[in-house]
Design a protein around this motif. Structure first.
Motif, PDB file in Angstrom:
ATOM      1  N   ILE A  74     -15.237  -5.790 -18.044  1.00  0.00           N
ATOM      2  CA  ILE A  74     -15.166  -4.572 -17.217  1.00  0.00           C
ATOM      3  C   ILE A  74     -13.971  -4.656 -16.261  1.00  0.00           C
ATOM      4  CG2 ILE A  74     -16.389  -3.253 -15.404  1.00  0.00           C
ATOM      5  CD1 ILE A  74     -17.826  -2.893 -18.030  1.00  0.00           C
ATOM      6  N   SER A  75     -13.768  -5.826 -15.695  1.00  0.00           N
ATOM      7  CA  SER A  75     -12.668  -6.009 -14.750  1.00  0.00           C
ATOM      8  C   SER A  75     -11.327  -5.728 -15.428  1.00  0.00           C
ATOM      9  CB  SER A  75     -12.739  -7.443 -14.219  1.00  0.00           C
ATOM     10  OG  SER A  75     -11.571  -7.743 -13.546  1.00  0.00           O
ATOM     11  N   ARG A  76     -11.164  -6.241 -16.644  1.00  0.00           N
ATOM     12  CA  ARG A  76      -9.890  -6.006 -17.351  1.00  0.00           C
ATOM     13  C   ARG A  76      -9.699  -4.522 -17.660  1.00  0.00           C
ATOM     14  NH1 ARG A  76     -11.682 -10.841 -19.613  1.00  0.00           N
ATOM     15  NH2 ARG A  76     -12.550  -9.876 -21.455  1.00  0.00           N
ATOM     16  N   LYS A  77     -10.791  -3.861 -18.045  1.00  0.00           N
ATOM     17  CA  LYS A  77     -10.702  -2.431 -18.387  1.00  0.00           C
ATOM     18  C   LYS A  77     -10.336  -1.593 -17.153  1.00  0.00           C
ATOM     19  CE  LYS A  77     -11.596  -2.728 -22.686  1.00  0.00           C
ATOM     20  NZ  LYS A  77     -10.433  -2.625 -23.544  1.00  0.00           N
ATOM     21  N   ILE A  78     -10.964  -1.929 -16.011  1.00  0.00           N
ATOM     22  CA  ILE A  78     -10.687  -1.152 -14.796  1.00  0.00           C
ATOM     23  C   ILE A  78      -9.232  -1.342 -14.358  1.00  0.00           C
ATOM     24  CG2 ILE A  78     -11.274  -0.859 -12.344  1.00  0.00           C
ATOM     25  CD1 ILE A  78     -14.170  -1.445 -13.084  1.00  0.00           C
ATOM     26  N   LYS A  79      -8.733  -2.561 -14.511  1.00  0.00           N
ATOM     27  CA  LYS A  79      -7.320  -2.817 -14.148  1.00  0.00           C
ATOM     28  C   LYS A  79      -6.409  -1.970 -15.024  1.00  0.00           C
ATOM     29  CE  LYS A  79      -7.434  -7.207 -11.782  1.00  0.00           C
ATOM     30  NZ  LYS A  79      -8.848  -7.532 -11.680  1.00  0.00           N
ATOM     31  N   GLN A  80      -6.777  -1.863 -16.303  1.00  0.00           N
ATOM     32  CA  GLN A  80      -5.985  -1.050 -17.234  1.00  0.00           C
ATOM     33  C   GLN A  80      -6.025   0.431 -16.825  1.00  0.00           C
ATOM     34  OE1 GLN A  80      -7.343  -1.656 -21.240  1.00  0.00           O
ATOM     35  NE2 GLN A  80      -5.932  -0.127 -22.074  1.00  0.00           N
ATOM     36  N   PHE A  81      -7.222   0.904 -16.461  1.00  0.00           N
ATOM     37  CA  PHE A  81      -7.371   2.298 -15.979  1.00  0.00           C
ATOM     38  C   PHE A  81      -6.455   2.533 -14.778  1.00  0.00           C
ATOM     39  CE2 PHE A  81     -11.943   2.986 -17.539  1.00  0.00           C
ATOM     40  CZ  PHE A  81     -11.545   3.921 -18.476  1.00  0.00           C
ATOM     41  N   GLU A  82      -6.501   1.593 -13.827  1.00  0.00           N
ATOM     42  CA  GLU A  82      -5.751   1.757 -12.582  1.00  0.00           C
ATOM     43  C   GLU A  82      -4.247   1.800 -12.855  1.00  0.00           C
ATOM     44  OE1 GLU A  82      -7.172   2.170  -9.434  1.00  0.00           O
ATOM     45  OE2 GLU A  82      -5.139   2.464  -8.685  1.00  0.00           O
ATOM     46  N   THR A  83      -3.795   0.988 -13.823  1.00  0.00           N
ATOM     47  CA  THR A  83      -2.364   0.981 -14.149  1.00  0.00           C
ATOM     48  C   THR A  83      -1.961   2.327 -14.744  1.00  0.00           C
ATOM     49  OG1 THR A  83      -2.699  -1.313 -14.738  1.00  0.00           O
ATOM     50  CG2 THR A  83      -0.593  -0.397 -15.342  1.00  0.00           C
ATOM     51  N   GLU A  84      -2.833   2.852 -15.615  1.00  0.00           N
ATOM     52  CA  GLU A  84      -2.446   4.096 -16.293  1.00  0.00           C
ATOM     53  C   GLU A  84      -2.800   5.350 -15.493  1.00  0.00           C
ATOM     54  OE1 GLU A  84      -3.388   4.075 -20.473  1.00  0.00           O
ATOM     55  OE2 GLU A  84      -2.986   1.929 -20.568  1.00  0.00           O
ATOM     56  N   PHE A  85      -3.875   5.286 -14.705  1.00  0.00           N
ATOM     57  CA  PHE A  85      -4.278   6.438 -13.876  1.00  0.00           C
ATOM     58  C   PHE A  85      -4.485   5.934 -12.453  1.00  0.00           C
ATOM     59  CE2 PHE A  85      -6.196   6.905 -18.117  1.00  0.00           C
ATOM     60  CZ  PHE A  85      -5.543   8.041 -18.567  1.00  0.00           C
ATOM     61  N   LYS A  86      -3.433   5.984 -11.659  1.00  0.00           N
ATOM     62  CA  LYS A  86      -3.482   5.467 -10.285  1.00  0.00           C
ATOM     63  C   LYS A  86      -4.630   6.129  -9.514  1.00  0.00           C
ATOM     64  CE  LYS A  86       0.371   3.883  -7.386  1.00  0.00           C
ATOM     65  NZ  LYS A  86      -0.284   3.242  -6.374  1.00  0.00           N
ATOM     66  N   GLY A  87      -5.392   5.336  -8.797  1.00  0.00           N
ATOM     67  CA  GLY A  87      -6.487   5.898  -8.005  1.00  0.00           C
ATOM     68  C   GLY A  87      -7.835   5.830  -8.718  1.00  0.00           C
ATOM     69  N   SER A  88      -7.860   5.280  -9.952  1.00  0.00           N
ATOM     70  CA  SER A  88      -9.124   5.206 -10.714  1.00  0.00           C
ATOM     71  C   SER A  88     -10.213   4.446  -9.962  1.00  0.00           C
ATOM     72  CB  SER A  88      -8.910   4.497 -12.054  1.00  0.00           C
ATOM     73  OG  SER A  88      -8.065   5.226 -12.869  1.00  0.00           O
TER      74      SER A  88
ATOM     75  N   ARG B  94     -10.673   3.861  -6.781  1.00  0.00           N
ATOM     76  CA  ARG B  94     -11.181   4.618  -5.627  1.00  0.00           C
ATOM     77  C   ARG B  94     -12.075   5.764  -6.129  1.00  0.00           C
ATOM     78  NH1 ARG B  94     -10.075   4.843   0.257  1.00  0.00           N
ATOM     79  NH2 ARG B  94     -11.429   6.543   0.782  1.00  0.00           N
ATOM     80  N   ASN B  95     -11.644   6.428  -7.212  1.00  0.00           N
ATOM     81  CA  ASN B  95     -12.435   7.537  -7.745  1.00  0.00           C
ATOM     82  C   ASN B  95     -13.796   7.073  -8.252  1.00  0.00           C
ATOM     83  OD1 ASN B  95     -10.455   9.321  -7.127  1.00  0.00           O
ATOM     84  ND2 ASN B  95      -9.541   9.361  -9.177  1.00  0.00           N
ATOM     85  N   ILE B  96     -13.824   5.892  -8.862  1.00  0.00           N
ATOM     86  CA  ILE B  96     -15.109   5.349  -9.354  1.00  0.00           C
ATOM     87  C   ILE B  96     -16.059   5.175  -8.164  1.00  0.00           C
ATOM     88  CG2 ILE B  96     -16.196   3.266 -10.322  1.00  0.00           C
ATOM     89  CD1 ILE B  96     -13.649   2.949 -12.096  1.00  0.00           C
ATOM     90  N   ILE B  97     -15.526   4.627  -7.068  1.00  0.00           N
ATOM     91  CA  ILE B  97     -16.374   4.390  -5.885  1.00  0.00           C
ATOM     92  C   ILE B  97     -16.795   5.707  -5.227  1.00  0.00           C
ATOM     93  CG2 ILE B  97     -16.358   3.406  -3.545  1.00  0.00           C
ATOM     94  CD1 ILE B  97     -14.809   1.059  -4.796  1.00  0.00           C
ATOM     95  N   GLU B  98     -15.850   6.643  -5.098  1.00  0.00           N
ATOM     96  CA  GLU B  98     -16.181   7.940  -4.481  1.00  0.00           C
ATOM     97  C   GLU B  98     -17.262   8.650  -5.308  1.00  0.00           C
ATOM     98  OE1 GLU B  98     -15.301   8.905  -1.610  1.00  0.00           O
ATOM     99  OE2 GLU B  98     -13.426   7.890  -1.119  1.00  0.00           O
ATOM    100  N   SER B  99     -17.180   8.567  -6.642  1.00  0.00           N
ATOM    101  CA  SER B  99     -18.190   9.210  -7.492  1.00  0.00           C
ATOM    102  C   SER B  99     -19.556   8.592  -7.250  1.00  0.00           C
ATOM    103  CB  SER B  99     -17.847   9.047  -8.978  1.00  0.00           C
ATOM    104  OG  SER B  99     -16.624   9.636  -9.242  1.00  0.00           O
ATOM    105  N   MET B 100     -19.586   7.243  -7.168  1.00  0.00           N
ATOM    106  CA  MET B 100     -20.857   6.567  -6.915  1.00  0.00           C
ATOM    107  C   MET B 100     -21.434   7.015  -5.569  1.00  0.00           C
ATOM    108  SD  MET B 100     -21.943   3.863  -4.825  1.00  0.00           S
ATOM    109  CE  MET B 100     -20.535   2.787  -4.533  1.00  0.00           C
ATOM    110  N   LEU B 101     -20.560   7.131  -4.541  1.00  0.00           N
ATOM    111  CA  LEU B 101     -21.051   7.521  -3.210  1.00  0.00           C
ATOM    112  C   LEU B 101     -21.616   8.945  -3.231  1.00  0.00           C
ATOM    113  CD1 LEU B 101     -18.286   5.902  -0.951  1.00  0.00           C
ATOM    114  CD2 LEU B 101     -20.634   5.113  -1.271  1.00  0.00           C
ATOM    115  N   LYS B 102     -20.980   9.828  -4.030  1.00  0.00           N
ATOM    116  CA  LYS B 102     -21.492  11.202  -4.127  1.00  0.00           C
ATOM    117  C   LYS B 102     -22.857  11.222  -4.819  1.00  0.00           C
ATOM    118  CE  LYS B 102     -17.129  13.598  -4.232  1.00  0.00           C
ATOM    119  NZ  LYS B 102     -16.081  13.907  -5.184  1.00  0.00           N
TER     120      LYS B 102
END
Ligand code: SF4
Ligand SMILES: [Zn+2]
Ligand SMILES: [Zn+2]
Length: 299
Positions: free
Chosen positions: A236-250, A252-260
């Motif tokens: 999961i950690s490797r996948k999230i790093k890949q997301f962040e590289t390709e879609f900056k802000g991923s 933070r968005n994952i955390i904001e979605s969880m908080l909502k």
């Protein structure tokens, strides 16, 4: 690249700004303090236990908490010694040195005292991913230690990367109940046996916590645990790093979605807490996960 505040050369550029060393340190501390204020993580007079592994993140957290709260609060450092040779023994020495430097008392609790075995012993006798057993024991002992020192809160140095991993792991495992217990403050179940956990670094990334520790001269070792990177969390950690590289802000968005989701969910619904028949600490089942593991290891 220039600092957006003073025009000196910048040392970092993240979602939180392009900044020189001094202004980065200032911004890092102010984001931490804003998180504490926004989620009411620390109240005046409370005893705060800082879960301190002796790593860069927890030493940075201890530094900020002792800098801003030592006059108004009692601060104590608690360390869980998993018993990992060549890794935890080194970070424990560093932890002691920094507690002394910041004038904070410390206490150490070990897997060996609780189960009779170190983490190295456990990996030798138990099949499966080391981090699963380690996670159960660490969570349990942090709560145990915090209760023993009569802490009102226990602060952990979980950063944005750690929390994004937790969110995605719970989503993939379809475990919404566990997911809505995440966030800056996890103490939704009011029970005397649970010490609420707070995460002041929730909105700061791993890269930022690393840089903050370096700029503050915190000489933590940056080598990971020898058992890290295996299994589900590593993937999961490797996948999230890949997301962040390709879609900056991923992240933070994952955390904001969880908080909502957390905000719009009745977080108390359906959670029934019992007491473990062996240790007396809160547990969903009759026997808590840590006692189950302890009995398995002792047999
Ligand atoms: S990486 Fe896994 S085994 Fe190592 S300390 Fe962390 S949870 Fe424990
Ligand atoms: Zn600057
Ligand atoms: Zn128990």
């Amino acid at each position: 690249m220039e600092c957006e505040v003073c025009n000196l050369p910048a040392v970092v550029s993240t979602n939180n700004g392009t900044l020189c060393g001094e202004h980065f340190k200032e911004r890092f501390e102010s984001i931490t303090l804003e998180t504490i204020k926004k989620y009411k993580l620390i109240k005046r007079g409370e005893t705060v236990a800082v879960a301190n592994s002796g790593g860069k993140d927890s030493l940075s957290l201890l530094y900020i908490i002792s800098k801003y709260f030592r006059k108004s609060n009692k601060i104590i450092s608690i360390t869980i010694d998993e018993g990992i040779k060549g890794y935890r023994d080194k970070t424990m020495e560093i932890m002691k040195e920094y507690c002394k430097r910041y004038g904070v008392d410390y206490k150490i609790y070990s897997y060996k005292d609780f189960t009779g075995k170190t983490m190295d012993d456990i990996t030798g006798v138990r099949k499966g991913i080391p981090c699963s057993a380690c996670g159960v024991l660490r969570r349990y002992l942090i709560n145990y230690a915090a209760s023993e020192v009569k802490a009102d809160k226990v602060a952990t140095a979980h950063n944005m990367d750690d929390e994004a991993e937790n969110v995605v792991m719970n989503l993939v495992q379809n475990d919404l109940e566990k997911m809505i217990r995440l966030g800056a403050y996890s103490g939704i179940v009011k029970d005397g046996g649970f010490v609420p956990r707070i995460k002041p670094f929730l909105f700061l990334s791993e890269k930022e916590t690393m840089l903050f520790s370096i700029l503050n001269g915190i000489n933590a070792i940056h080598t990971p645990c020898p058992y890290a990177g295996f299994g589900f969390r590593g993937l999961i950690s490797r996948k999230i790093k890949q997301f962040e590289t390709e879609f900056k802000g991923s992240k933070r968005n994952i955390i904001e979605s969880m908080l909502k989701i957390k905000e719009s969910t009745d977080t108390k619904k359906g959670i029934k807490i019992n007491r473990c028949i062996h240790c007396g600490f809160p547990s969903i089942n009759e026997v808590c996960e840590a006692c189950k593991l302890r009995m398995e290891l002792q047999n």
